[in-house]
Design a protein around this motif. Sequence first.
Motif, PDB file in Angstrom:
ATOM      1  N   PHE A  91       0.826  -1.201   0.000  1.00  0.00           N
ATOM      2  CA  PHE A  91       0.000   0.000   0.000  1.00  0.00           C
ATOM      3  C   PHE A  91       0.865   1.258   0.000  1.00  0.00           C
ATOM      4  CE2 PHE A  91      -2.813   3.222   1.930  1.00  0.00           C
ATOM      5  CZ  PHE A  91      -3.908   3.094   1.074  1.00  0.00           C
ATOM      6  N   GLY A  92       0.638   2.112  -0.938  1.00  0.00           N
ATOM      7  CA  GLY A  92       1.216   3.448  -0.894  1.00  0.00           C
ATOM      8  C   GLY A  92       2.604   3.559  -1.484  1.00  0.00           C
ATOM      9  N   ILE A  93       3.025   4.808  -1.712  1.00  0.00           N
ATOM     10  CA  ILE A  93       4.279   5.011  -2.402  1.00  0.00           C
ATOM     11  C   ILE A  93       5.477   4.943  -1.469  1.00  0.00           C
ATOM     12  CG2 ILE A  93       3.249   6.364  -4.260  1.00  0.00           C
ATOM     13  CD1 ILE A  93       4.633   8.812  -2.951  1.00  0.00           C
ATOM     14  N   ALA A  94       5.226   4.980  -0.173  1.00  0.00           N
ATOM     15  CA  ALA A  94       6.357   4.873   0.753  1.00  0.00           C
ATOM     16  C   ALA A  94       7.059   3.547   0.529  1.00  0.00           C
ATOM     17  CB  ALA A  94       5.859   4.953   2.186  1.00  0.00           C
ATOM     18  N   LEU A  95       6.263   2.506   0.285  1.00  0.00           N
ATOM     19  CA  LEU A  95       6.829   1.184   0.060  1.00  0.00           C
ATOM     20  C   LEU A  95       7.604   1.132  -1.252  1.00  0.00           C
ATOM     21  CD1 LEU A  95       3.869  -0.988   1.311  1.00  0.00           C
ATOM     22  CD2 LEU A  95       6.109  -0.722   2.395  1.00  0.00           C
ATOM     23  N   HIS A  96       7.159   1.918  -2.216  1.00  0.00           N
ATOM     24  CA  HIS A  96       7.873   1.971  -3.489  1.00  0.00           C
ATOM     25  C   HIS A  96       9.300   2.469  -3.255  1.00  0.00           C
ATOM     26  CE1 HIS A  96       7.966   3.435  -7.967  1.00  0.00           C
ATOM     27  NE2 HIS A  96       8.851   2.495  -7.692  1.00  0.00           N
ATOM     28  N   ALA A  97       9.418   3.466  -2.439  1.00  0.00           N
ATOM     29  CA  ALA A  97      10.747   4.012  -2.145  1.00  0.00           C
ATOM     30  C   ALA A  97      11.616   2.937  -1.499  1.00  0.00           C
ATOM     31  CB  ALA A  97      10.618   5.223  -1.227  1.00  0.00           C
ATOM     32  N   MET A  98      10.999   2.186  -0.592  1.00  0.00           N
ATOM     33  CA  MET A  98      11.747   1.126   0.074  1.00  0.00           C
ATOM     34  C   MET A  98      12.210   0.055  -0.909  1.00  0.00           C
ATOM     35  SD  MET A  98      10.164   0.107   3.694  1.00  0.00           S
ATOM     36  CE  MET A  98      10.299  -1.644   3.595  1.00  0.00           C
ATOM     37  N   GLN A  99      11.319  -0.199  -1.844  1.00  0.00           N
ATOM     38  CA  GLN A  99      11.607  -1.199  -2.875  1.00  0.00           C
ATOM     39  C   GLN A  99      12.852  -0.784  -3.673  1.00  0.00           C
ATOM     40  OE1 GLN A  99       8.279  -1.325  -5.493  1.00  0.00           O
ATOM     41  NE2 GLN A  99       8.534  -3.492  -5.969  1.00  0.00           N
ATOM     42  N   GLU A 100      12.901   0.487  -4.039  1.00  0.00           N
ATOM     43  CA  GLU A 100      14.055   0.984  -4.798  1.00  0.00           C
ATOM     44  C   GLU A 100      15.329   0.843  -3.964  1.00  0.00           C
ATOM     45  OE1 GLU A 100      13.865   1.545  -7.854  1.00  0.00           O
ATOM     46  OE2 GLU A 100      11.748   2.028  -8.239  1.00  0.00           O
ATOM     47  N   GLN A 101      15.197   1.109  -2.674  1.00  0.00           N
ATOM     48  CA  GLN A 101      16.373   0.973  -1.796  1.00  0.00           C
ATOM     49  C   GLN A 101      16.861  -0.472  -1.765  1.00  0.00           C
ATOM     50  OE1 GLN A 101      15.010   2.516   1.946  1.00  0.00           O
ATOM     51  NE2 GLN A 101      14.809   4.580   1.098  1.00  0.00           N
ATOM     52  N   LYS A 102      15.898  -1.397  -1.734  1.00  0.00           N
ATOM     53  CA  LYS A 102      16.271  -2.810  -1.711  1.00  0.00           C
ATOM     54  C   LYS A 102      17.066  -3.161  -2.955  1.00  0.00           C
ATOM     55  CE  LYS A 102      12.388  -4.636   1.006  1.00  0.00           C
ATOM     56  NZ  LYS A 102      11.187  -5.474   0.968  1.00  0.00           N
ATOM     57  N   LEU A 103      16.641  -2.620  -4.086  1.00  0.00           N
ATOM     58  CA  LEU A 103      17.333  -2.946  -5.329  1.00  0.00           C
ATOM     59  C   LEU A 103      18.726  -2.317  -5.353  1.00  0.00           C
ATOM     60  CD1 LEU A 103      14.571  -2.823  -8.082  1.00  0.00           C
ATOM     61  CD2 LEU A 103      15.614  -4.807  -7.000  1.00  0.00           C
ATOM     62  N   THR A 104      18.851  -1.132  -4.809  1.00  0.00           N
ATOM     63  CA  THR A 104      20.162  -0.494  -4.748  1.00  0.00           C
ATOM     64  C   THR A 104      21.108  -1.347  -3.905  1.00  0.00           C
ATOM     65  OG1 THR A 104      18.999   1.597  -4.800  1.00  0.00           O
ATOM     66  CG2 THR A 104      21.321   1.686  -4.208  1.00  0.00           C
ATOM     67  N   ARG A 105      20.539  -1.868  -2.822  1.00  0.00           N
ATOM     68  CA  ARG A 105      21.330  -2.716  -1.949  1.00  0.00           C
ATOM     69  C   ARG A 105      21.704  -4.025  -2.671  1.00  0.00           C
ATOM     70  NH1 ARG A 105      22.882  -4.672   2.492  1.00  0.00           N
ATOM     71  NH2 ARG A 105      21.734  -6.352   3.458  1.00  0.00           N
ATOM     72  N   ALA A 106      20.761  -4.552  -3.429  1.00  0.00           N
ATOM     73  CA  ALA A 106      21.032  -5.771  -4.181  1.00  0.00           C
ATOM     74  C   ALA A 106      22.169  -5.537  -5.153  1.00  0.00           C
ATOM     75  CB  ALA A 106      19.779  -6.220  -4.938  1.00  0.00           C
TER      76      ALA A 106
END
Lengths: 641, 365
Positions: free
Chosen positions: A207-222
């Motif tokens: 739900f919501g765009i806050a999670l989208h930001a987190m998702q991008e962070q996860k990929l950066t970390r990956a």
Amino acid sequence: MTIMGVREEKPGVRVALTGNESIARGALEAGVAYAASYPGSPTAEVLGTLAKVAGEHDIYVEWSVNEKVALEGAAAASFTGLRSLTVMKADGLNVALDFAGALAISGCRGGMVIVVGDDPAAHSSVREEDSRNLCKVIHLPVLEPSSVEEAMDMTREAFSLSEELALPVVVRCVTRVCHASGDVKLGKIARTEREPEFQRGDRVITFGIALHAMQEQKLTRASALFCKSGFNSYTGPQRAQRLIIASGPSYMYALEALEMLDLSRETGVLKLGTTWPLPESLLLDYLINASEVVFAEEVEPFVEDNVMALAARHWKDIGSITFYGKRSGHVAGPAGPGIGEMNPDILAGSLSKITGAAFKSPVLSGRKGALELLGEKMPGRDLALCAGCPHRASFWSIKTALELDGRGGIVLGDIGCYTLGIARTGYHILQTVHCMGAGVGIAGGMGKLDRFGFNRPVITVVGDSTFYHAAVPALINARYNRSNFMLVLLDNETTAMTGHQPHPGRSSTATGEPADTVHMEDIIRGIGIPCSLQDPYDVEATIDVICRMLQQEGPRVLILRRTCALAAVKGKQKNRVYVDGKRCIGDACGCGRFCSKVFSCPANIWDAESGKARIDEAVCNGCGVCATLCPRQAITVERTV
Amino acid sequence: MPGQDRLKRDIIDRGLCSSCGMCVGLCPYIKTAGDMVRVINPCGLAEGACYSVCPKVSLDLREMDLAVFGREREDQALGVVREIYFARAGENRAAKAQYGGVASALAAFALKEGMVTGMALAGGGVLCPRPVLARTVDEVNGCAGSKYTAVPSLAVLNRALREGMSGLGLVGRPCQIAAARKAQAGNLAGDQFSNPQAVGMALGLFCFWSLSPDFYRFAFRRVKGEEMVRMDIPLEGPVVETNSGNCRWQLEEIRPFIKKPCSLCFDSTSEWADLSVGSTEFDPSWNTLIVRSDKGRELVDLALRRGAIEIAQYPEERLPLLRRAALNKKMRVLGLPEFEDGKPGFPVVGRYREQIEAQWGGVNQ
Ligand SMILES: Cc1cc2nc3c(=O)[nH]c(=O)nc-3n(C[C@H](O)[C@H](O)[C@H](O)COP(=O)(O)OP(=O)(O)OC[C@H]3O[C@@H](n4cnc5c(N)ncnc54)[C@H](O)[C@@H]3O)c2cc1C
Ligand code: SF4
Ligand code: SF4
């Protein structure tokens, strides 16, 4: 098949496994607790392998009704902290995509690995979809094994990676890895010691765009993790000016091609085992020195496009590079760039074009070479339904009934063995084929076009497994909206095409435990749609019932039920079928060699010497359908029971 | 003779097939369902028996007379006639019989006496008729009653012949009798055609036309779902009897349901049958019976002796009416703008034409 190797407890031992077994072993070594799949080539055997060892390792293994449901179940296990595996073919990822995309946002807990089997050259698929593009769209990391052993290692490691990122990880495995056999060094099988838990108040929500930001962070970390990953490696001279970036089995082909052209000393090969997100700084380290980059991958220019975009962002630092690949047209198989599989010869040809190194394509290369060598001696061989296949009888009846009906009725197809209804073996009867269940949906639409003057009778065929997988909503829709078509359910009581896996219409599960059978008749009648049952081996009766049902209106279903010929004869003595040489009068009959030329069961052959029909007893599965169709009753069936 | 391709193009695709059923099952490619006969797959052969047996192509009236009776006809209305009677079944009249039950009685009698081994009949209900090969009296009686749709009942004849049966009989519409006679004439590939004993008894019906199955659906709606006990088509137009009364139509109302080949058909009394059976247009408990061949005569004599049927004199004054009706049908066909001797769907009338016109004698007769 070496299930013994998959079972082997001693770590460090080397065994021969297929790619699919190797994936299963990798999951065992990671301590997988829950595995779910819908069968699809090229990865169909992964779950079957796990099912065989499920008991001894106390894992839950299921054939799910479809890939989306499989993934949802696996996600549940992950939410409670358990490790879970889902296996599907590329087309299956499309089915599961809605949930997969949501899951990529909400994230997961226990390690969650999605094995996706891509089928470059579409050996056993209707298309050669490159699933990496979808993974990018939904923000899931992708690993790509280049060998059988790596398939095991990557699967095992993908679980830890998934837990580290709290994100499912995709292992994208192509046919040539899944179906190859290779030498594998085993690790230790891990047993789940975790206690599943999902407490009141725990939340896994998209739900919501806050999670989208987190998702991008996860990929950066990956991406950062991937820069240090052992699955990426470099071979070749230091500071190579010519660099090949290769993924999947194309890595092996690249090494071989360089050897053939004697270019190994001057060309570097960067193997990318982690193809999404790109290990950016690792790539930049090599791009800085390169002036020429060649891409080797299957199918689409996925790494190629993304690396070029990366280079564009850093052009000031890395300077000018010439990129050779699918976009430039240099790396292309016979059908063109971005189409079909790679092999060492294709890559050697491409490198020769790029570098000017001499390369004489070996005569005996691939399909073309084989044709050149054997062309004359090898008779052409059509794709064909097996001898005794109930679908052949069904198609013959449908064809006959539509001719009799005389209103120019049309037939829509679906996915399964019976997709061969598009070919000669199915009398070219199918006019549309798309994806699982689509035939019923399309029929639903066709059946509403009468108001515009479209009045042809519509028949759609769907197999039993496909019915459960994706046809039910379309049927509900048809009933609700009063569409007008006839569904012929080709029920051979198994998922035949991928190796006879059970489905909800069967009485046992993946692991052989008793199941609560879900009868298709009950579903259909429950929806309120009339449903009849007929044995397709009785061609005359089948034609009759189809003709009658064609006259009816609204959605209606005819189940043509008869066990797959291969499953039916397994372990049993077959009926003996033979041609009575006195009754068959050969070309004097006027049938125009009906059995071998028109009905065309592979066991119906023509004996040129006697000028009469014959049964190839080695091929014949004893169904006896041809005997009922021969106009002279020249074919005899000796029943074994 | 041409084969399947021409049969399909000239007859079936043009809607000229009267669904006699004679070509059905000669090969695996001509099939039937309901009243439909269709080619489902090309056989690839240039010549075929299917074309040769079809009554809708190359039906030469004079040649047929010579082949069946060894002589030309004198009467252009009714063909070769030895005797004509009123007749009805003896005490074992089939319960469902259309009129006097003579057709069923003779078929059953021929079977019982071993004169035939099986009879090709039209069984099933009117809504779902189907070809039947009857081998017992009960089976014959089960098929009694007229189905006014074109039942391709000769399909079973064909199958039985192929299976090696011989000495078969049939009750059929005129086109079916013609087809069976063509098949019997021989010169066709396949051993089933070279057996002169193959068809031992041809009982023909009178038939002015058959209807498309849509008619029964239409009628069914008109009787509002009540059971159709019996249907009859007297000259004034069709009647359907239900338990609560009759439903009548003008002939004009049902014209759209008449099969196309029937409007081009020349034969309303089964001119090449051994015996022909029709209504009397007078007393529904009797039939008209025409004896044409020696074989037919023998059967009638024996049936009379054993009480299977009884006969009465054909009323002198009714004969002109019957002849007029038969001649009218022929004249209507001859008058069609598309009529051409021997064109697909039409017979070869040849020099019979002048005689027909002479015997018809103009509108006022
Ligand atoms: C389509 C059709 C149109 C007819 N039109 C006329 C007409 O205009 N004038 C007239 O005098 N008589 C006509 N008849 C004949 C009449 O209806 C009776 O069949 C005939 O008089 C015999 O009567 P019965 O009492 O002996 O019949 P039954 O003893 O009841 O026997 C009838 C026999 O006819 C066979 N039969 C029934 N329907 C068909 C069919 N569709 N095709 C082939 N065989 C069939 C049955 O198998 C049965 O053996 C027609 C018959 C049909 C089938
Ligand atoms: S009329 Fe008879 S023979 Fe001719 S096409 Fe029709 S069924 Fe066949
Ligand atoms: S009218 Fe002629 S063509 Fe039509 S069913 Fe009767 S005999 Fe056959």
